[in-house]
Motif scaffolding. Structure first.
Motif, mmCIF file in Angstrom:
data_model
loop_
_atom_site.group_PDB
_atom_site.id
_atom_site.type_symbol
_atom_site.label_atom_id
_atom_site.label_comp_id
_atom_site.label_asym_id
_atom_site.label_seq_id
_atom_site.Cartn_x
_atom_site.Cartn_y
_atom_site.Cartn_z
ATOM 1 N N GLU A 258 0.819 -1.220 0.000
ATOM 2 C CA GLU A 258 0.000 0.000 0.000
ATOM 3 C C GLU A 258 0.847 1.262 0.000
ATOM 4 O O GLU A 258 0.355 2.346 -0.293
ATOM 5 C CB GLU A 258 -0.911 0.031 1.240
ATOM 6 C CG GLU A 258 -2.003 -1.016 1.242
ATOM 7 C CD GLU A 258 -1.572 -2.349 1.827
ATOM 8 O OE1 GLU A 258 -0.353 -2.657 1.829
ATOM 9 O OE2 GLU A 258 -2.457 -3.102 2.274
ATOM 10 N N LEU A 259 2.150 1.137 0.398
ATOM 11 C CA LEU A 259 3.001 2.338 0.465
ATOM 12 C C LEU A 259 4.030 2.357 -0.660
ATOM 13 O O LEU A 259 4.932 3.188 -0.666
ATOM 14 C CB LEU A 259 3.710 2.418 1.834
ATOM 15 C CG LEU A 259 2.811 2.486 3.068
ATOM 16 C CD1 LEU A 259 3.658 2.554 4.337
ATOM 17 C CD2 LEU A 259 1.886 3.697 3.016
ATOM 18 N N TYR A 262 5.118 5.443 -2.392
ATOM 19 C CA TYR A 262 5.801 6.476 -1.594
ATOM 20 C C TYR A 262 7.235 6.088 -1.299
ATOM 21 O O TYR A 262 7.861 6.639 -0.421
ATOM 22 C CB TYR A 262 5.050 6.718 -0.275
ATOM 23 C CG TYR A 262 3.620 7.110 -0.491
ATOM 24 C CD1 TYR A 262 3.274 8.447 -0.670
ATOM 25 C CD2 TYR A 262 2.633 6.145 -0.542
ATOM 26 C CE1 TYR A 262 1.966 8.799 -0.893
ATOM 27 C CE2 TYR A 262 1.308 6.494 -0.762
ATOM 28 C CZ TYR A 262 0.988 7.822 -0.944
ATOM 29 O OH TYR A 262 -0.308 8.169 -1.162
ATOM 30 N N ASP A 564 -3.421 3.526 6.241
ATOM 31 C CA ASP A 564 -4.134 4.728 5.770
ATOM 32 C C ASP A 564 -3.654 5.937 6.557
ATOM 33 O O ASP A 564 -3.547 7.027 6.015
ATOM 34 C CB ASP A 564 -5.647 4.590 6.010
ATOM 35 C CG ASP A 564 -6.280 3.625 5.029
ATOM 36 O OD1 ASP A 564 -5.621 3.303 4.015
ATOM 37 O OD2 ASP A 564 -7.421 3.189 5.290
ATOM 38 N N ARG A 567 -0.293 6.868 5.212
ATOM 39 C CA ARG A 567 -0.442 7.355 3.837
ATOM 40 C C ARG A 567 -0.961 8.792 3.846
ATOM 41 O O ARG A 567 -0.485 9.628 3.102
ATOM 42 C CB ARG A 567 -1.419 6.452 3.083
ATOM 43 C CG ARG A 567 -1.158 6.487 1.598
ATOM 44 C CD ARG A 567 -1.879 5.448 0.841
ATOM 45 N NE ARG A 567 -3.033 4.904 1.537
ATOM 46 C CZ ARG A 567 -3.494 3.697 1.316
ATOM 47 N NH1 ARG A 567 -2.886 2.906 0.485
ATOM 48 N NH2 ARG A 567 -4.558 3.257 1.951
ATOM 49 N N GLU A 571 0.813 11.893 2.261
ATOM 50 C CA GLU A 571 0.111 12.746 1.291
ATOM 51 C C GLU A 571 0.217 14.207 1.709
ATOM 52 O O GLU A 571 0.588 15.060 0.922
ATOM 53 C CB GLU A 571 -1.382 12.370 1.247
ATOM 54 C CG GLU A 571 -1.695 11.170 0.387
ATOM 55 C CD GLU A 571 -1.400 11.426 -1.074
ATOM 56 O OE1 GLU A 571 -1.506 12.577 -1.510
ATOM 57 O OE2 GLU A 571 -1.026 10.451 -1.770
#
Ligand SMILES: Nc1ncnc2c1ncn2[C@@H]1O[C@H](COP(=O)(O)OP(=O)(O)OP(=O)(O)O)[C@@H](O)[C@H]1O
Length: 583
Positions: A258-259, A262, A564, A567, A571
């Motif tokens: 999920e990362l 990044y 999340d 993240r 962001e």
């Protein structure tokens, strides 16, 4: 107390007895069958609370829903003895009728069990009164559920399943009585643990020390490492250039899928941590060279007295040394596990003088013993530049406002990590005993079965770590030292420690033994624990005994996704404010 409009009736009480998980005795659970009218709008979920009239007037027994199944009268006796054509016809009719709304031939059998509370006009309290069969059963509405279950002014750790309300818990109290996170691999243990640590750092004043053998937490708590003064301790040697170090760090750590987007931003953040000196090498002395404590010194003297080769003339002097040492420890309140230091020098001088006036020869054992002790306590005081367990313990216990709050110990070698866990926990406990403070410290043990296994062995150092962690769990609370342990198999854990944990987070535990152990520890029905098998990733059952919640009610909830949360920070970081130079 307020209820949902629908009313059911108590139809049956079933008593179920089974042998305990260890097979030594038996446990009994009461399960109730409640009949609720069928309706598509019925707002009933696993974990909902029911109130049923009891033998005492205006006193209701509280039940928790463990399961429910729709029942149709037309199908009750529909077995293989009925011809197939008729069976098919009946089933088709029944199937249609569910969609046409409720009628008197259909209802819902709700399986619920008592959780040890009754409700009266004065509110909820612990207790049990037999419920009246046939009497009305009502479902607590959201407001009453919240009032009974959630901690007032507590910390939000997710959403109650089926209720949609925030689950608030008393985090400081949960920590005081230690926390366990138990679930099969991949159910979200490290995700939940990170989400809890994030809240502990932000809503309590506790310091957090994570023993991380999976090398996950530096990434899972990356934003917290930046936000708070913190340290990543590693036994790995990194290059001196921060940019090369950050590349090596990225190669040796798993970045969650999920990362993935990044990656570069994470690498630059790690580089900034290297530049700020937040990633440090932990010096671990070679095996067997751990420091002497007063206890081991006492033992050394006793061994000399008992040794048949010690010259007869020297034994009274060893006894005198023992007595003087005991006296000094009592007067100065020195605990047995304190590290041996130069306070023993005057005793050594005195015994040496006594020996000389008694005419002992220069090469007597006692003089050699005294001289080696003198050099031990003097060398030990030479300050070394290496960052070792003792310095780490001092930093952990440091009460200055700007001292580090989050410590992630990345441990690669299992045997070495057991030694580190044992010596750090012992060192922090010994120092806390000598200089008491109420500021809480939480030790987080991931993969706890490696440190406190059911079957300890001297050879692989698990005996060392197990005894230190057991001590922490049994006595830590008095010194404001707490633990959060997480594992995928309760059966592999030293069962002595399980009773010390008052808050359990449970997700899918496929082995019946593990679930039975939890139901026996907390006196919860097997039927409810079995529902954890249906939980999805990120869904948990919280059970607590006088800790996280105002009442001991098992609650199913959906935990926030820690990924999340990071993240979002990564962001927001597009502005470059949160993570240095990371645009
Ligand atoms: N609360 C959650 N909400 C959404 N997804 C989640 C949640 N918790 C975990 N996950 C997902 O599940 C995956 C596995 O989570 P995690 O690594 O925490 O499991 P684990 O039990 O620690 O696994 P292991 O035992 O293999 O270390 C994560 O990559 C994440 O995508």
């Amino acid at each position: 107390m307020e209820y949902e409009p629908v009313v059911g009736r108590l139809r049956e009480v079933r008593v179920i007895t089974r042998p305990t998980a260890d097979g030594r005795s038996s446990v009994t659970f009461r399960n109730f069958v409640v009949e609720m009218p069928y309706s598509k709008e019925l707002n009933l979920e696993i974990g909902a609370l029911l109130a049923v009239e009891t033998i005492r007037e205006d006193t209701y027994l509280i039940l928790e829903v463990a399961d429910y199944v729709p029942v149709h009268f037309g199908m009750i006796n529909l077995d293989g003895s009925i011809p197939k054509e008729i069976r098919d016809q009946v089933m088709e009719e029944v199937s249609k009728s569910w969609h046409n709304g409720g009628n008197s031939e259909m209802w819902i059998d709700v399986f619920a069990y008592p959780i040890g509370y009754i409700a009266t006009q004065n509110g909820f309290r612990k207790g049990y009164y037999p419920p009246l069969p046939g009497s009305p059963v009502r479902i607590l509405n959201k407001e009453s559920f919240k009032e009974f279950v959630c901690a007032k002014n507590g910390t939000d750790i997710g959403t109650v399943l089926g209720q949609g309300i925030p689950l608030t818990v008393n985090l400081p109290k949960a920590m005081v009585y230690h926390i366990g996170v138990f679930a099969f691999t991949g159910s979200g243990k490290s995700n939940l643990t990170s989400a809890l640590i994030r809240r502990i750092l932000n809503y309590t004043d506790a310091k957090v020390v994570i023993f991380d053998i999976s090398m996950e937490y530096s990434i899972l708590l990356l934003d917290q490492l930046l936000k708070h003064n913190s340290e990543i301790l590693t036994t790995e040697r990194y290059p001196s250039n921060p940019s090369d170090s950050s590349r090596k760090f990225m190669r040796t750590h798993v970045i969650p899928e999920e990362l993935e987007n990044y990656r570069e931003r994470i690498r630059r953040t790690i580089e900034s941590l290297f530049m700020e000196g937040k990633i440090r090498t932990l010096y671990v002395p070679p095996q067997g060279s751990m420091s002497l404590t007063y206890d081991s010194f006492l033992k050394l003297i006793k061994d000399q007295i008992d040794d048949k080769y010690t010259a007869f003339a020297q034994k009274p002097l060893f006894s005198l040394m023992l007595r003087k040492l005991d006296e000094m420890m009592r007067v100065n309140k020195i605990p047995k596990d304190a590290p041996l230091d130069d306070s023993i020098l005057p005793i050594l001088d005195e015994i040496e003088n006594e020996g000389r006036s008694a005419g002992l020869k220069d090469n007597s054992t006692i003089f050699a013993f005294i001289s080696s002790l003198r050099s031990y306590v003097s060398t030990d005081q030479v300050q070394s530049d290496e960052y070792d367990i003792e310095k780490l313990a001092i930093d952990i216990l440091n009460r200055d406002k700007d001292s580090p709050r989050l410590f992630v110990l990345e441990l690669q070698n299992l045997e070495e990590s057991r030694e580190i866990v044992a010596s750090l926990v012992e060192e922090v406990m010994a120092r806390r005993k000598r200089s008491f403070s109420t500021s809480p410290i939480l030790f987080v043990l991931d993969e706890a079965q490696e440190f406190i296994p059911f079957d300890t062995r001297q050879r692989d150092k698990s005996e060392l770590s197990s005894s230190a962690v057991e001590k922490l769990l049994r006595h830590g609370r008095k010194y404001h030292l707490h633990a959060l342990i997480s594992t995928q198999r309760l059966a592999y854990l030293n069962t002595n420690v399980l009773q010390q944990l008052h808050t359990y987070f449970i997700s899918v535990l496929p082995r019946p033994y593990d679930r039975q152990l939890v139901s026996e520890t907390f006196g919860i029905s097997d039927a409810l624990l079995d529902r954890t098998l249906d939980l999805e990733v990120g869904q948990w059952l919280l059970v607590s005994f006088k800790a996280s919640l105002p009442h001991d009610v098992p609650v199913f909830f959906n935990a926030p996704n820690n990924l999340d949360e990071i993240r979002k920070i990564l962001e927001e970081d597009r502005s470059g404010n949160l993570i240095n130079g990371n645009k």
